[in-house]
Design an enzyme around this catalytic site. Structure first.
Site, PDB file in Angstrom:
ATOM      1  CE1 TYR A 236      -2.881   3.258   0.876  1.00 18.96           C
ATOM      2  CE2 TYR A 236      -2.085   3.056   3.127  1.00 18.96           C
ATOM      3  CZ  TYR A 236      -2.765   3.761   2.153  1.00 18.96           C
ATOM      4  OH  TYR A 236      -3.336   4.966   2.456  1.00 18.96           O
ATOM      5  CE  LYS A 240      -2.219   6.953  -1.824  1.00 20.14           C
ATOM      6  NZ  LYS A 240      -3.283   7.482  -2.731  1.00 20.14           N
TER       7      LYS A 240
END
Length: 488
Positions: A236, A240
């Site tokens: 994640y 990002k």
């Protein structure tokens, strides 16, 4: 700039929002509609099969939620017409060029849109690498390319996360990533090579006629492997961070604001204190504790728990949009609390215990259950040792008994083994957050706050100063009741 000027900024604006079905997206849509009914149009990009299903999805997942109750009361029997006039669902997906929109929609948007808010993301720590890359990296690329086509665009706001910092310690500045930058010394990240690696892995899986389960596991493991190779703890935050790199590299002279919130929690004040969706790290702790299914957790009690209420994040986003409109620069904001108003995990531990002493959960027969204070274990090594003694040894004893009895307990052994392996994996995924030693500098945000004269008269409320939060009171009176009401 005062709160009134922030409200006036949104009058007559056309706003495109991605990720509106997520928690933060819903809070943003509601806030804009409530404080500035004169907004021209809010376009909501959603995944759907057709216009009708897109409209139903927005109705069910955004407009129909409890958070819209104040807005409904404000407009009464004209509410539906108001929404019809102001909100426009669009079938599309940021993982495609031009979001997959047809030419007529594309022209309308590129001619009219003033502001783009990119809140779409996959936030699963252990997501498939291809899925996370498509949304968090390619999505940022396509949003940026689309923004450059918008003739009237005044602002692109991108929602990221403070934890793109990985496991850094000390004071973490509000600075952009440089293309190819990593968190591990001696490594260099080539985003195009990562995309090719994903494609090659999928081709190999297809050539080998791998099952769906094997493909899912392989792609999840690939994401974690690549993240950790470059210094990030999970897929994640790795993707990002790459999304931020792509945006910074491609933006040209676009006015860009990147907002990096820490752990987003329930609404502090408006429109519905305690409202939230989606279970965060601390919420799983509260729920597990209340249900007596979680007796211990991997946390250093003295570690700062950087959390920020969802309405404060949205307030900061809206003020930043107004303040940096048409400024040809990239600005980064840590919307965090660890510097201005740090709260340790001990506060959560003690407040939760006090709350459940005063409001005990009920057993099957309705009798009150007395909960002892949750045990915090401060290192991964200690927790693993505790789990081996408490869980792994009994499982191995069951294994021996199962062998002696010719497999009578095979199913039970397999089930407990799976749960144990999952628990160990969860510890590894959560450890970077519960043992996080960094502190997020938020001087950019502080300067924005100081430049904004607060005139918080209820409707025009844009406070995003964590210094105003009494954490003990917030957890006891707002957040824990909200977790039990909306997530349990």
């Amino acid at each position: 700039m005062d709160a009134g000027s922030v409200v006036r900024y949104f009058r007559g604006k056309n706003i495109l929002i991605t990720g509106s079905t997520g928690f933060l997206g819903k809070v943003l849509v509601e806030k804009i509609l409530r404080v500035q009914p004169g907004v021209k149009k809010i376009f909501l990009l959603v995944r759907a099969t057709d216009d009708g299903s897109a409209k139903r999805r927005i109705q069910t997942e955004v407009i129909g939620k409890e958070i819209s109750q104040v807005l409904k009361e404000k407009h009464g029997n004209k509410f539906e017409q108001f929404i019809e006039n102001k909100v426009r669902p669009l079938v599309g997906d940021i993982m495609y060029e031009n979001f997959g929109l047809h030419n007529v929609q594309l022209k309308e948007l590129t001619d009219d849109v003033d502001i783009i808010v990119n809140g779409a993301a996959t936030t699963n720590f252990y997501e498939r690498y291809d899925v996370a890359f498509d949304t968090n990296v390619l999505g940022a690329k396509y949003v940026c390319a689309f923004a450059k086509k918008c003739a009237k665009l005044k602002m692109l706001l991108h929602v990221s996360t403070a934890y793109v910092a990985g496991e850094q310690e000390g004071l973490i500045p509000e600075k952009p990533f440089v293309m190819g930058e990593t968190l591990r010394e001696g490594t260099h990240l080539d985003i195009e090579s990562e995309l090719n690696l994903i494609k090659d892995a999928l081709i190999e899986l297809s050539t080998n006629s791998s099952s769906e389960k094997t493909e899912r596991r392989t792609m999840k493991e690939l994401g974690l492997k690549r993240a950790r190779q470059f210094g990030w703890p999970n897929t994640y935050v790795f993707t990002k961070a790459m999304g931020e790199m792509v945006l910074g590299h491609l933006r040209g002279d676009l006015p860009v604001v990147i907002v990096r919130p820490s752990i987003i929690t329930s609404l502090l004040k408006e429109p519905l204190p305690g409202w939230m969706e989606g279970i965060r790290t601390i919420d799983s702790v509260i729920l597990g504790y209340a249900k007596e299914s979680l007796k211990f957790f991997l946390v250093d009690p003295d570690t700062i728990m950087d959390v920020i209420p969802g309405d404060m994040v949205v307030n900061a986003m809206m003020v930043a949009m107004a303040a940096y409109s048409e400024k040809q620069a990239q600005t980064i904001y840590h919307v965090t609390s660890s510097l201005r108003n740090p709260a340790s995990y001990t506060i959560l531990q003690e407040t939760a215990h006090r709350y459940f002493v005063d409001n005990p959960p009920r057993g099957k027969n309705g009798e009150p259950i007395r909960l002892s204070k949750m045990r915090f274990i401060s290192t991964v090594a200690r927790l693993r040792a505790y789990m081996v003694i408490t869980y792994k040894l009994p499982i191995e004893i069951l294994h021996l008994v199962n062998i002696v009895l010719c497999g009578v307990f095979s199913r039970l052994y397999d089930e407990h083994s799976r749960k144990y392996i999952l628990a160990v994996k969860m510890i590894e995924l959560y450890a970077p957050y519960t043992l996080f030693k960094g502190c997020f500098d938020n001087m950019n945000l502080e300067r924005l706050r100081m430049a904004t004269e607060q005139n918080n008269d209820g409707e025009h409320y844009f406070d995003f100063d964590p210094k105003t939060i009494d954490w003990d009171d917030y957890f006891y009176r707002v957040h824990i009741p909200g977790v039990l009401k909306y997530l349990a």
